[in-house]
Structure formats: C-alpha cells, structure tokens
Design an enzyme around this catalytic site. Structure first.
Site, PDB file in Angstrom:
ATOM      1  CG  ASP A 355      17.370  16.915 -26.250  1.00 13.62           C
ATOM      2  OD1 ASP A 355      18.268  16.718 -27.103  1.00 13.62           O
ATOM      3  OD2 ASP A 355      16.462  16.088 -26.040  1.00 13.62           O
TER       4      ASP A 355
HETATM    5  C1  BGC Z   1      17.777  13.681 -28.156  1.00 18.50           C
HETATM    6  C2  BGC Z   1      18.859  13.565 -27.127  1.00 18.50           C
HETATM    7  C3  BGC Z   1      20.187  13.386 -27.792  1.00 18.50           C
HETATM    8  C4  BGC Z   1      20.433  14.552 -28.737  1.00 18.50           C
HETATM    9  C5  BGC Z   1      21.760  14.499 -29.451  1.00 18.50           C
HETATM   10  C6  BGC Z   1      18.104  14.709 -29.207  1.00 18.50           C
HETATM   11  O1  BGC Z   1      17.207  14.600 -30.249  1.00 18.50           O
HETATM   12  O2  BGC Z   1      16.546  13.973 -27.550  1.00 18.50           O
HETATM   13  O3  BGC Z   1      18.579  12.486 -26.286  1.00 18.50           O
HETATM   14  O4  BGC Z   1      21.200  13.282 -26.853  1.00 18.50           O
HETATM   15  O5  BGC Z   1      19.403  14.566 -29.696  1.00 18.50           O
HETATM   16  O6  BGC Z   1      21.755  13.545 -30.448  1.00 18.50           O
END
Ligand code: BGC
Length: 965
Positions: A355
């Site tokens: 993530d």
């Molecule tokens: C989220 C993810 C997301 C990523 C990219 C993160 O803050 O937890 O679910 O895919 O950001 O935007």
C-alpha cells in the site's frame, strides 16, 4: 534456499550509511521511528501545487484531531516515560513471563519462488526469458515505483527498456477509475455485496476493467476484501463486500475474474486486518507506528485471510499488503504472512505490492516477500528517497538481499503481465494513460512531483470510456437496495397510490384532521440526502457528507461524471398530472405543528437520511475516517421522527430511504406506526435516483439482502466491534480477542436479537424454500490429500552478482529531482560486514500441508457434498430469491472439543422466478467450506465424527429447511 552472504565473495559489503538495513521483519526493528513530525510535515511544503485532491490525501492530517489529539498526545508522552522506566526492570523478568496468546509473528523464510503452478507455467517461461536478459538496474526498475506524482497514474514503476518491458500504470480503485474523466462511478463494494448476485459482481468488474484498459491502466487497485468488517463503524468497510469471509470471498473472486477477463491485472487488498482507520499507519495519527492487529492463527485463516484465498484461487495478479501491523510486524514486512501464508500456503503466483508507503523497511520487506514498492518513496511522503530503488541495487551488490529474491520479485511481476496478455501491444499500447491524476487541464507535466523544469505535454485526452456501463451500474444499485420493512405500502404507483389505497389514506386523514382532501396526491420529499447539495464532487476525494450520498470517501472514490439524485428521478418518474411534489431538501427537522410546517396535507412522505465514512487521511465532521458511532448523520433520526409525527398530521405513510456505508441504528423510528417502508440503498454510485425509483415503483422487485447485521446498539456487536479511538500504547495493540465471533457469529453465539439479521431482505413477492437434498460426493476424512508436488519449476537464473557497472548512473544522464532511479552515484562505499539477517532466517520452514497449488491444496477446493433445495415464487409478482446455505459443524462435546460458530455462510445463489415458478438450486460445498483451521496440525481439518447440518433460508436467522451429513 536461504542465502548466506558470508559465502559471497563479491562486493559482500555494506554501505556505511544504509539506514534501511536496520529493519527486519519485526516492527521492533523497524526504522519508521526515525522520522519525526517535522520531517513529515515537510511533505506539505513540497512544491506540488495543482493537485489539491491528491496532495491533500497525503498531507499530514492534523496529527491527532480533536479529543483524540489531546488524549493521545498526553498518552503518548506518558506512555513513553512509563516505558523507559519500566523497560529496565521488565527486562529481568521477561524470561519468567508467559508468551501472550496474541501479538507474535513467527519468522518464515525464504520467500517461496513463483512459477510452481500449472496455470501460470507458460507465463513464467516467457517471463524467465525476458528477466534473464535484464540488467540489475532494469530489474530494480520493475520492482520500484518512480515516486509520488512521477507519472500520470497514482502508481508507476519504471520500464526495462532493452528487453521491452513497459512501465506499468496502477490506478485506484474499487468502484471506478479514480481521478479520471468520462468514466463510470459504479456502486461501491458494499452495494455489490448486497446484491448477492454473482453475475453482477462479475459484470461490474468486467465493465470497470474495460474502462481501465481504454484509459491506459495496467493494474487496477481493487477489489477490496479487507477490512472485512469486524467493526461496523470501520471507515473503509464500504469498499468491500460485507462482514462475512465467504461473501467477501465470492464477491472478490467474481470481481477479480471480471476484471482479469479484460486483461487488466486486479489487486486484491488490503492484506490484512486493516480493520480500522485510526492509527492505520505511522504518523498519520501522530504516533510513530501503526496499530498492530493481533490475531490468532485460526481466526486469521477462517476470517481475515479467507477471502484472499478465493482471490488467489481466481488467479489474481497482485495482492496489496496493508498499512497496519499484524501481530506486531508490519504487514508488508511480515514474513509469516507473505512468505508463509500467501506464497507457500495459498500458492500465490503473482506479486505483492505495498500500500502507498506501507513499506517500512528495505531489506526486511524484500526478505519477507514484498515484490513491488509503491509509490516508490520510502518512509516519508514524496521525498524521492526510496527504501528500494538505488538502495535495492546496493543491497544486491553487497549481498544483503539475495539476487535470487530480486529475480523472483521481477519474474513474478513480468509473469503476471504475460499471464494477463498485456504483451499484446494492440490491446495494451505502451503509452502513458490518456488522463492525468493531477490536473484536469489538457496540458500538464509528465512528472508533476518533480521540481525539475519540464515541458508540458498533452496529459488529458478526455476519452469517453463509459459505453453503456450505466446499465450495469443501475442494475447493481437496484439489486443492492435492501427492503427492510414494508407494511403494504410499496411499490408505489406513479400516480401516487393505487386508487383503493388512496381512498383509505384519505379517509384516515379526514378522520384524524377533519380535512377532506381531493385533487392531486401530495408527496413530501425530505432530507439533504435526496438532493444535489453542492454537487457530487464538491469535496476533495468526496470527503464530506452533503447532497445525496453515492459513495464513501478516500482513494476508493472517483469523480462522479454525474449523480442522478433521488429528487431528480422522483420528479421524472411520478406522474405530475396526478401527483404534487413538495421538496424539503434539508436535514433540519420540521418544527411546530404539522400545519405550521406545511406537512398537514401531505399524503406520503419520503425521508432520506445517511451515514458516511472513508479513508483515514480525511475527516468529515467528527468522523475521522472511521465513523464516530452508528447513528444516522446530520440529525437523520430527528428528521425521520419529526416528519413521521407531522406527515399528514401524523397519519400519512412514511418511507425512509437510507444511504449508508454500513449498518446504522434504527431504533428511534423503525417501529413508528406510520413508518411503513424502509429501504437501505447502501452506496449506489452515479445511478442512485434511477435505481431507487426502479424499486419504489416496482419496475424491479427488491432482491438485495443485508451483507452485515443491523444491531439494536453498537454494544450488541460485542466489545471487539468498537473502534479504538484512543491509542492504548505507543504502538497501539488491538487484540482480536473475540476470535471468530464477529457480526452474526457474535449475535448467534450470544443469542442477541438483531434488528435485522445478516442476509435479510424483503421482496414484493413471497418465496418458499423446500425439499432439501444432501448428496455426499466424497468420503469425509480429517485432512486433505497430501500436498501435491509442484507442477512446474520456478525459473532459475545465474546467482553471480552482476557487475557494479550495471548500477551506476549512465554517463550524461539527466536525472529529474525526486524521481526514483535504480542507479547509484558510486559503489565505493560498500562495506563487508556479514549482514544481520532476521531471527529465524536460516531455519528452513516445513511446507504447509494446506498448500501445493494456486489457492492452496487442490483437495480443499474439491466438492465433498452438494445440497439441493427447491425454491418457488409463491407470491403475486416476479422476483429474485436469494437462498442462503448456512453450515453448522458437528457438535464436539467435552474437553478439547473444538469451538464452532452456531452457523457460517457457505453458499448462496440468486434465482429469478415468475409467479408460481419453481427451480432447483444446488450448492457445492468444498472441503475448505467444511473444515476449520487446526492450529496444532497447521492444516484445514474436516470433522469426521457427528453430523454437519445445512440450513437453507432467506437470512442467517431463517432456516426454511435443514439437511444433515
Ligand atoms: C490506500 C489504497 C490505495 C492507495 C493508492 C492508499 O492510501 O490505502 O487502498 O490503493 O492509497 O491510492
């Protein structure tokens, strides 16, 4: 084989200032804590401007907001002092202490190499050919994001140019293409879960992927099956499909199949146990570390990891590891989780992606099984200092990360690309996306995040990719609407009420008020949630609750191309020659008498109320990602009560429509005598109003069922269901002590009457479920067949460390500032101490008996018994029934008996039936469905003594028929 660096002759050395090396598997070693708040705040000052939405996302949330802030700061200082004083004395007693049942994550090394499954064998062969030709720098490129806002998508790695591997474009999210124009805003995951319709789950995934491909995206950052929904107020539950692992598993797998049928790589996320937003990641909440979700082995298998197993079985290309810690080891550096459970036991063949900034250590995460870091920046946001990139290059040259591990990372990524057919240049032209996540203008910078001078280029081509996907969006929204209460009111007639009913209502009003009504039927529409408000995209990342609620907020939200509001659809659909519509599109409850408020003459009132939540980087009202409670927001309860008491002077009928991210408490008004009908429309996306009128007017017979339990209070869900709003330690410890008992499992175990049970949903017709027939297909046996030998062998490559020349910046290279490259300026600072590998690194782990193929031991997926029932439509109109199969394990008496939930969902179907029509429905029950995770045997175990019971009904509390095996 574990790599022993001391045996490497070449450049087996360490960089003197290689800070990331200190971090291993365990959080205790993690270097996240060497950031201070000032460091973090710097990212706000970064010169990236035009992207308020995006940048806001990553800007520091006020470390601790409101009450959390004051308490947490005090607690933080207090606990820090306390810890220092106690540490010395505690140390001496440590060996006498018992091991806590929670919070331990054992080591599991080395990372199993990909390429063992028959289903991926061809792709691995092709990948091996390509990877064997890559230079060290190219390999590192493939594994590391180029940095925040260094491409047009939310994540981009770098290409391996000489061998023809392109840069991959990664984009959110689970309900549509984030930050893009001319796309569809589909209903959210929770709405999809509520459809209980496999075909729609698949169709939505497929349509989503068509849009992704046409926008130039390679990897979709969805679907989401974690959070699972342990806490009903969890901020991101709505991105997933409901509070049950089986439902999440099926919906996740169908979505993956739909997405991947179009050649787009799906990402199943967030692995695992990111159940609340509070403290999900370091510093966002002012604390130096993320919360640790402490989960016992059995619960992890049977609940939280379960749906990921379905996604792996469905062939998912990518798994995103989560921000939080699992048993005190960051999920993206947890070797037991990634190497042991995901790659060995579940046989995952694709790649693990972090993530965004969930990677908290360099070598540690590489060894623990991470394959790709996103967005590339390391411990701090958007500073261009990666934990991999040049550091990974260095660690290969000095031997701290075995070359074999890097080869496996890259091969997994390249194999996934081949597996999805993305080498077909016609379908996947090697171009950047045709939209930019960072500007709405036609022209923009190719690397918005870099302060280096760049020329503007065309970044937005405004390609309309929507086709007729609004049809699917509307169907999902309608089928995901749950009819919770209906006392002979719905469906409405477009003329208001059918004549006979209208006469009765008017007689009532006459008796109550002395008023004689005639003429047009008078309908009042109440609540801000019925209307447009300030427009659907008024707030960044949808992080405010105003106007009708179509989605939650955060990275899982999109820019609505339009939002068909309920009021607009009602205006279009009611026959205005017969009906008079009166709007009260405010949340202010009407005051005074019914007459004062203008409600005395109304003959029907439709009241809208809602509850919103989202990702933890943003806050709305007092909801910091997670909801502050389970109440309707913006005074919804008072609005409903007030309207109900005044509508037609308290005798006219009221329909309540709720848009919500999850369960809301309804106790204040659900039993009011004139609240005759209640619809829970979840988060319907762009087609909201249309889907609602489809249901209200009976064009579509409601067939949605609850993907969670609606309790009478938050307490009803049990102590584990409460968000931890205040940290209980510097590294917040959240013990999942309730084990398997979340949502309906908790209600059943404790015999608590829910307001509406899991799986519940009414229809305008009635169904009968009968004639259960249980057919054994295989004999019961405790353990699955022995783990099969791998069908294919992972590619092997030379293990000689590449020459340092492959790692140096090419002569004359013009580097953009903050852009992450794989290169080093010099290799002169290599040192040669042996690398301190994590504890347990050199212990060979036994291979799991539950493993052996993609998705685990194939025997776990074999059907052991089928259960057939007959479903019949016994009512007046056509409609779809959702028969649900709940399994009860054989009872185990006495000491040492295994504890089982009263019932667990193990099958469902959705069948459309005309009045009087009957159909047989068959559920296939697999060995996995019948087993529990035996911690001692470290395998799935079937109970061979006693009888399994299979109950089939229309909710978890409705057993129409029961069979045994
Ligand atoms: C989220 C993810 C997301 C990523 C990219 C993160 O803050 O937890 O679910 O895919 O950001 O935007």
């Amino acid at each position: 084989m574990a790599h022993d660096p001391s045996k490497e002759g070449l450049l087996n050395a360490h960089s003197a200032n290689d800070g990331y090396r200190r971090s291993f598997d365990n959080a205790a070693h993690d270097s996240g804590s060497d950031l201070d708040a000032t460091d973090y705040l710097e990212r706000d000052a970064a010169p990236n401007k035009r992207t308020p939405d995006a940048r806001e996302k990553w800007s520091v949330r006020r470390p601790f907001a409101g009450r959390t802030r004051r308490w947490a700061q005090a607690l933080y200082i207090g606990v820090a002092l306390f810890v220092v004083i106690l540490a010395a004395t505690a140390f001496g007693y440590k060996k006498y202490q018992q091991e806590p049942p929670y919070g331990q994550s054992p080591p599991w090394y080395p990372t199993p190499r990909g390429g063992t499954a028959g289903t991926w064998a061809k792709s691995y062969e092709k990948a091996a050919k390509m990877v064997s030709k890559m230079t060290l720098a190219e390999k590192v490129n493939v594994t590391t994001g180029t940095g925040w806002q260094m491409g047009l998508a939310v994540g981009t790695n770098a290409p391996a140019v000489h061998v023809g591997f392109p840069q991959l474009q990664l984009q959110d999210g689970p309900l549509g293409i984030r930050f893009a124009d001319n796309i569809t805003a589909f209903p959210a995951g929770i709405t999809v879960g509520a459809t209980w319709n496999r075909q729609l789950m698949y169709a939505r995934g497929k349509a989503h992927a068509i849009e992704a491909r046409q926008k130039g995206v390679n990897v979709l950052l969805g679907p989401c099956v974690g959070p699972l929904g342990r806490m009903p107020a969890g901020g991101r539950n709505w991105e997933g499909f409901g509070a049950d692992p089986y439902l999440q598993g099926i919906a996740g797998a169908e979505t993956v199949k739909g997405i991947q049928s179009e050649g787009i790589m799906a990402t199943i996320k967030h692995f695992v146990a990111n159940e609340q937003e509070h403290f999900r990641q370091p510093w966002e909440w002012g604390l130096p570390h993320a919360v640790s979700s402490n989960i016992d082995d059995r619960t992890l298998h049977e609940l939280y990891a379960w749906p990921f197993g379905d996604a792996v079985k469905a062939g998912v290309a990518s798994v995103m590891c989560s921000y939080n810690q699992l048993n005190n080891s960051y999920a993206c550096g947890n070797s037991k989780l990634l190497n042991g459970i995901l790659k060995d036991e579940l046989g995952f063949q694709g790649f693990v992606m972090s993530d965004w900034l969930a990677q908290r250590s360099g070598v540690g995460t590489a060894l623990a099984g991470l394959d790709m870091t996103m967005p590339g920046d390391g411990l701090r946001w958007a500073n261009g200092e990666s934990l991999w990139g040049p550091q990974l290059t260095r660690s290969i040259l000095n031997g701290s990360v075995p070359l074999e591990r890097l080869n496996d990372m890259v091969t997994r990524i390249v194999a996934a690309w081949y597996q999805l057919g993305q080498d077909d240049e016609k379908k996947f032209p090697r171009q950047p996306p045709n939209f930019s996540s960072w500007t709405n203008e036609r022209l923009g910078l190719p690397s918005e995040g870099s302060p280096s001078p760049q020329e503007k280029v065309e970044v937005n081509k405004f390609v309309d990719v929507r086709a007729n996907h609004s049809v699917i969006a509307r169907e999902v929204a309608a089928e995901g609407t749950v009819l919770l209460k209906n006392e002979d009111l719905l469906p409405l007639s477009r003329k208001g009420l059918p004549d006979a009913k209208l006469k009765m209502r008017r007689d009532n009003i006459r008796r109550a008020t002395g008023q004689v009504r005639s003429g047009k039927f008078r309908v009042g529409i109440f609540g801000d949630d019925a209307g447009e408000g300030k427009g659907p995209n008024h707030c960044k990342d949808r992080a405010c609750n105003q106007g009708t609620l179509g989605s939650g907020w955060g990275s899982g939200a999109v820019e609505f191309p339009y939002l068909m509001t309920p009021i607009q659809a009602l205006r279009e659909e009611f026959d205005l020659t017969k009906v008079e519509l009166h709007d009260f599109l405010t949340d202010k409850p009407p005051h005074g008498t019914a007459a004062d408020a203008g409600l005395a003459d109304l003959e029907l009132c439709i009241v809208f109320a809602n509850a919103d939540s989202g990702e933890g980087f943003a806050q709305w009202d007092n909801n910091q990602g997670d909801r502050a409670d389970l109440k309707l927001q913006k005074g919804g309860d008072s609005l409903i009560e007030s309207v109900a008491s005044r509508c037609g002077s308290g005798v006219s009928d009221v329909v309540v429509v709720i848009h919500a991210v999850g369960p809301v408490l309804m106790e204040k008004w659900i039993d009011l005598p004139n609240v005759k009908a209640v619809l829970l429309a979840h988060l319907p996306g762009q087609e909201s109003g249309h889907a609602l009128t489809d249901i209200l007017f009976g064009d579509i017979n409601p067939s949605g069922h609850l993907p969670f339990t609606i309790g009478q209070s938050l307490e009803d869900y049990g102590p584990g269901a409460k968000i931890m709003y205040l940290p209980n330690a510097v590294v917040p410890q959240q013990d999942f002590k309730e084990g398997l008992y979340i949502d309906y499992r908790h209600f059943d175990k404790n015999d608590i009457e829910p307001r509406f049970p899991f799986g519940f949903g009414l229809s305008y017709t009635t169904f009968n479920i009968s004639r259960i027939h249980v057919s054994p297909k295989k004999t019961k046996s405790p353990l699955p067949a022995p783990r099969p030998s791998p069908v294919a062998s992972p590619p092997s490559y030379p293990t000689t460390i590449p020459p340092a020349s492959e790692a140096l910046f090419p002569a004359g290279f013009r580097a953009l500032k903050k852009y992450i490259y794989p290169y080093l300026d010099s290799v002169d600072d290599m040192v040669s101490d042996p690398y301190p590998y994590p504890e347990g690194y050199h212990t060979t782990q036994p291979l799991s008996g539950a493993g052996g193929d993609e998705g685990g031991n194939p025997d776990l997926w074999a059907v052991y018994v089928t259960v057939a029932v007959e479903v019949a439509n016994t009512g007046p109109v056509a409609g779809a029934v959702v028969p649900q199969l709940y399994l009860s394990y054989p009872e185990q008496e006495g000491e040492g008996g295994v504890d089982f939930p009263v019932r667990v969902l193990r099958g469902f179907d959705k069948v459309y039936l005309k009045p009087g029509e009957k159909q047989t429905v068959e559920f296939e029950v697999t060995r996995r469905d019948l087993s529990y995770w035996d911690v001692g045997r470290q395998n799935w175990v079937m109970v061979v003594e006693g009888e399994y019971r299979f109950g089939v009904g229309e909710s978890s509390r409705h057993v129409a028929v029961e069979g045994r095996w």
